[in-house]
Design a protein around this motif. Structure first.
Motif: not given
Length: 340
Positions: A38-46
């Motif tokens: 699974v890749g992480l993205n800033y959209a996940d945090i927001f």
């Protein structure tokens, strides 16, 4: 057994909870994928913090991209045992995903699952910014902010396919080596002398295109240095990333009040453009997405750089590191046993 991360209440990264359930049943016309990475993205945090406008109603599963193996299929596009990578409008933090086949892509031969999970969001973002909006032409000069991140590195590789002159901007000196290894023509470490450093990096060259992700003074300095007919494409604003597990609303309000603004009349006078986009929107434009995919495949890009790897159970540590801004390349979480 299925494992997934669920947000039942937004407002804090600590609200993310690991849950378990039975493996979901295959739906008509869909594909069941046993997720491996699974890749992480800033959209996940927001999204987890409730700061992202595209966030679904709670409860929801974060995550926008993944890779894995087809466990069962009701689609003639994918066969059991096939290795795939895919995108999803949230729902990616999951060991088993019932996916729409239109959002799945075969994993290129020789690529790892980690590389597959690091590819879709970053590459679509970089290509859309550079080519669809930025209209990059051969030999032009491109300034890439957050250049050591997943999008920045992919943007550089795409830009080089068009013989662009690339200037990469990073937030720390220890990231410069990676940019030089990747072949950036110039590198800049963000600081109080950024405008001066950008002038030196440009020399006699014109600045045609900026990929902007930081906001604040760096937005203004980059925009002001654009040549006539230059374009600034914004697809993020790192200045709004909370420093802790929950937002500081006073700080965010202050930054919001003093966020970058550009007067359209001034834009007309200077003959410069500012554009922005949200990648989630592209998910709804399937024809555009596949057109971009065909163009990207023709570029023959190498596998993306995976800079940090975590076990799926260490999601909190991975998000904290990603949030810190100290990462390079893509942050990926690996899941063991999801294909059993």
């Amino acid at each position: 057994m299925r494992e997934f991360y669920l947000v039942e209440k937004t407002g804090s990264l600590r609200n993310l909870r690991l849950r378990r359930s039975e493996i979901p049943a295959l739906e008509k016309g869909k594909v069941l994928v046993g997720v491996r990475s699974v890749g992480l993205n800033y959209a996940d945090i927001f999204a987890i913090m409730g700061l992202y406008s595209a966030t679904p109603q709670v409860p929801f599963i974060p995550g926008l991209e993944f890779s894995g193996e087809v466990l069962s299929s009701d689609s003639d596009k994918f066969q059991v045992g096939q290795k795939v990578m895919g995108v999803t409008r949230f729902g990616g933090y999951d060991s088993h995903i019932v996916a729409d086949p239109e959002y799945l892509f075969p994993l290129p031969g020789g690529w790892s699952y980690e590389e597959g999970a690091a590819f879709p969001v970053q590459t679509f973002t970089a290509y859309y910014a550079l080519r669809t909006l930025g209209d990059l032409k051969s030999g032009q000069t491109v300034l890439i902010h957050s250049a050591a991140g997943g999008v920045g590195l992919q943007a550089h590789r795409i830009a080089k396919k068009y013989n662009a002159y690339t200037i990469g901007v990073v937030g720390a000196e220890n990231k410069v080596t990676l940019l030089r290894q990747e072949g950036f023509d110039k590198t800049i470490v963000r600081g109080k002398h950024f405008r001066h450093d950008l002038r030196l990096s440009l020399g006699d060259r014109l600045l045609h295109l900026v990929l902007e992700t930081t906001g604040g003074k760096y937005f203004y300095d980059s925009y002001n240095m654009l040549a006539p007919m230059g374009r600034l494409v914004a697809y993020g604003s790192a200045q709004f990333t909370p420093a802790s597990h929950r937002p500081n609303y006073i700080s965010l309000a202050f930054r919001y009040l003093f966020r970058p603004r550009v007067d359209p009349l001034t834009m007309i006078k200077s003959n410069k453009s500012v554009m922005a986009f949200n990648l989630i929107w592209i998910y709804e434009q399937k024809e555009l997405m596949y057109e971009m995919l065909r163009d990207i495949e023709a570029l023959h890009l190498p596998p993306p750089i995976v800079g940090h790897r975590f076990d799926f159970s260490h999601m909190a540590e991975a998000l904290a590191l990603f949030q810190s801004g100290k990462t390079t390349g893509k942050v990926v979480l690996n899941i063991a046993g999801s294909v059993e």
